[in-house]
Enzyme design. Structure first.
Site, mmCIF file in Angstrom:
data_model
loop_
_atom_site.group_PDB
_atom_site.id
_atom_site.type_symbol
_atom_site.label_atom_id
_atom_site.label_comp_id
_atom_site.label_asym_id
_atom_site.label_seq_id
_atom_site.Cartn_x
_atom_site.Cartn_y
_atom_site.Cartn_z
ATOM 1 N N GLY A 138 0.827 -1.202 0.000
ATOM 2 C CA GLY A 138 0.000 0.000 0.000
ATOM 3 C C GLY A 138 0.861 1.251 0.000
ATOM 4 N N ARG A 171 -4.424 5.790 16.596
ATOM 5 C CA ARG A 171 -3.708 4.596 16.106
ATOM 6 C C ARG A 171 -4.157 3.349 16.872
ATOM 7 N NH1 ARG A 171 -0.057 8.945 16.347
ATOM 8 N NH2 ARG A 171 1.110 9.364 14.433
ATOM 9 N N ASP A 185 8.691 10.446 13.832
ATOM 10 C CA ASP A 185 8.302 11.542 14.730
ATOM 11 C C ASP A 185 9.443 12.557 14.863
ATOM 12 O OD1 ASP A 185 5.901 10.226 15.091
ATOM 13 O OD2 ASP A 185 6.614 9.118 16.842
ATOM 14 N N ARG A 231 9.523 14.721 11.828
ATOM 15 C CA ARG A 231 8.447 15.722 11.901
ATOM 16 C C ARG A 231 8.818 16.829 12.885
ATOM 17 N NH1 ARG A 231 3.542 11.272 11.538
ATOM 18 N NH2 ARG A 231 3.401 11.324 9.259
ATOM 19 N N HIS A 265 4.605 5.738 20.143
ATOM 20 C CA HIS A 265 4.240 6.344 18.859
ATOM 21 C C HIS A 265 2.734 6.616 18.847
ATOM 22 C CE1 HIS A 265 4.339 7.378 14.680
ATOM 23 N NE2 HIS A 265 3.558 6.372 14.341
HETATM 24 P P1 NAI Z 1 -2.592 0.938 2.960
HETATM 25 O O1 NAI Z 1 -4.012 0.577 3.165
HETATM 26 O O2 NAI Z 1 -2.253 1.892 1.872
HETATM 27 O O3 NAI Z 1 -1.723 -0.392 2.735
HETATM 28 C C1 NAI Z 1 -1.825 -1.516 3.539
HETATM 29 C C2 NAI Z 1 -1.680 -2.724 2.634
HETATM 30 O O4 NAI Z 1 -1.644 -3.895 3.462
HETATM 31 C C3 NAI Z 1 -2.841 -2.896 1.653
HETATM 32 O O5 NAI Z 1 -2.367 -2.911 0.316
HETATM 33 C C4 NAI Z 1 -3.458 -4.237 2.047
HETATM 34 O O6 NAI Z 1 -3.971 -4.973 0.952
HETATM 35 C C5 NAI Z 1 -2.256 -4.938 2.693
HETATM 36 N N1 NAI Z 1 -2.610 -6.058 3.561
HETATM 37 C C6 NAI Z 1 -3.632 -6.174 4.428
HETATM 38 N N2 NAI Z 1 -3.614 -7.388 5.030
HETATM 39 C C7 NAI Z 1 -2.531 -8.031 4.535
HETATM 40 C C8 NAI Z 1 -1.966 -9.318 4.769
HETATM 41 N N3 NAI Z 1 -2.495 -10.180 5.645
HETATM 42 N N4 NAI Z 1 -0.859 -9.660 4.077
HETATM 43 C C9 NAI Z 1 -0.293 -8.805 3.182
HETATM 44 N N5 NAI Z 1 -0.797 -7.587 2.921
HETATM 45 C C10 NAI Z 1 -1.898 -7.205 3.590
HETATM 46 O O7 NAI Z 1 -2.049 1.482 4.380
HETATM 47 P P2 NAI Z 1 -0.738 2.353 4.635
HETATM 48 O O8 NAI Z 1 -1.085 3.787 4.569
HETATM 49 O O9 NAI Z 1 0.357 1.827 3.805
HETATM 50 O O10 NAI Z 1 -0.444 2.011 6.181
HETATM 51 C C11 NAI Z 1 -0.038 0.716 6.560
HETATM 52 C C12 NAI Z 1 0.094 0.617 8.073
HETATM 53 O O11 NAI Z 1 1.189 1.419 8.511
HETATM 54 C C13 NAI Z 1 -1.127 1.126 8.850
HETATM 55 O O12 NAI Z 1 -1.377 0.303 9.959
HETATM 56 C C14 NAI Z 1 -0.698 2.506 9.309
HETATM 57 O O13 NAI Z 1 -1.389 2.945 10.455
HETATM 58 C C15 NAI Z 1 0.771 2.247 9.580
HETATM 59 N N6 NAI Z 1 1.616 3.425 9.618
HETATM 60 C C16 NAI Z 1 2.582 3.455 10.578
HETATM 61 C C17 NAI Z 1 3.464 4.501 10.666
HETATM 62 C C18 NAI Z 1 4.516 4.487 11.725
HETATM 63 O O14 NAI Z 1 5.201 5.508 11.913
HETATM 64 N N7 NAI Z 1 4.738 3.392 12.417
HETATM 65 C C19 NAI Z 1 3.382 5.644 9.738
HETATM 66 C C20 NAI Z 1 2.347 5.506 8.729
HETATM 67 C C21 NAI Z 1 1.509 4.417 8.691
#
Ligand code: NAI
Length: 308
Positions: free
Chosen positions: A9, A88, A148, A151, A175
């Site tokens: 994603g 979150r 963070d 940012r 976080h």
């Molecule tokens: P997104 O929805 O764009 O991508 C997530 C992807 O995971 C999707 O393509 C989905 O099909 C896939 N997915 C779901 N279940 C799966 C599985 N069992 N096996 C393989 N793929 C699977 O979401 P995005 O924006 O990429 O965010 C992803 C995660 O990262 C979220 O939980 C978000 O909150 C987190 N995040 C964490 C950050 C951090 O600083 N730790 C910063 C930004 C996002």
């Protein structure tokens, strides 16, 4: 150096792109559950190779973990992101199941892998990865503090009207909007304390803007951010792959460090070829220690939901 990124994603694809552009990995494997999605993202990214000048080979698979075998590093971004107004922590119900299955699959095919957990609530997902895989603590790293801190530096440079490369600063703690502990006391401009240039009120504003950094973007974008998260992950991957011994705040299992036990939370660590090579214990003031304790209590409360 083979790197797997699970979740193709927004964050996963951005992270794969930055890794490829930096050109230190021989191979990046994207994995997603959505049919054809990882393959499509991989092909699109590969078609940027001649334009961006990298030789990293990017491939994609719909859930075939045999393709990830022998990965040195694996990044877990699979799961749902938050929508405007969500915390979150509210993502735990869906993401815990996903992170559990994905961690098990990764370790089954790459027993020596170093895991970087990104899915939210990240500190709790990092803790869950420990419980599920039993990997040594140096090989499970949660990414939050690197983002963070980036940012924080953005807001600090804005307040100081200075180039970003002149400023430095770090955010530790959980976080989450409430759990972050930006260390404004240690923030600098060209090695001079930022407090020499900014009033206490202005520094506090930098701190508050940093804490809601993710929420501000989620409101603007309708979903959570991806460029800075992807770049932050690629920085951790590079530090490990290139054995840089570089310091980042990362979520790691604490066993007495900072007076905390049995949780994963953001503290400064040195990253090198073995993953977390050292937890760096910096001297905190009593006020900062109290904020860390409060942040840890919040993370532990979310960890408690894993058993619910
Ligand atoms: P997104 O929805 O764009 O991508 C997530 C992807 O995971 C999707 O393509 C989905 O099909 C896939 N997915 C779901 N279940 C799966 C599985 N069992 N096996 C393989 N793929 C699977 O979401 P995005 O924006 O990429 O965010 C992803 C995660 O990262 C979220 O939980 C978000 O909150 C987190 N995040 C964490 C950050 C951090 O600083 N730790 C910063 C930004 C996002």
């Amino acid at each position: 150096m083979k790197v797997t990124v699970v979740g193709a994603g927004a964050v996963g694809a951005s992270c794969a792109e930055y890794i490829a552009i930096k050109d230190f990995a021989s191979e990046v494997v994207l994995v997603d559950i959505k049919e054809g999605y990882a393959e499509g993202k991989a092909m699109d990214l590969m078609q940027t190779a001649s334009l961006n000048g990298f030789d990293t080979k990017i491939t994609g698979t719909t859930g075939d973990y045999t393709k990830t075998a022998g990965s040195h590093i694996a990044v877990i971004t699979s799961g749902i992101p938050r929508k405007p107004g969500m915390t979150r922590e509210e993502l735990i119900g869906i993401n815990a199941g996903i992170v559990k299955t994905v961690s098990e699959n990764l370790v089954k095919h790459s027993p020596d892998v170093i895991l970087i957990v990104v899915s939210n609530p990240m500190d709790t997902m990092t803790y869950l990865a420990h419980k599920v895989t039993g990997l040594p603590k140096n090989r499970i790293i949660g990414m939050g503090g690197a983002l963070d801190s980036a940012r924080f530096k953005y807001r600090l440079a804005e307040a100081l009207e200075a180039p970003i490369s002149d400023v430095d600063g770090m955010v530790i703690g959980g976080h989450s909007d409430k759990g972050m502990v930006p260390l404004t006391r240690l923030a600098t401009r060209n090695s001079v304390l930022a407090s020499e240039f900014l009033s206490e009120d202005r520094l506090n504003q930098v701190l508050e803007d940093t804490k809601v950094g993710g929420a501000t973007l989620t409101k603007l974008l309708g979903t959570s951010a991806w460029y800075a998260p992807g770049a932050a992950v690629s920085g951790l991957v590079q530090a490990i792959a290139c054995d840089q011994k570089k310091m980042f705040p990362c979520s790691t299992l604490l066993e007495g460090e900072y007076g905390l036990n049995d949780l994963c939370i953001g503290v400064p660590v040195l990253l090198g070829k073995n993953g977390i090579e050292k937890i760096v214990e910096i001297e905190l003031t009593d006020a900062e220690k109290a904020k860390m304790q409060e942040s840890a209590a919040g993370v532990k409360a979310t960890n408690g939901l894993l058993d619910a």
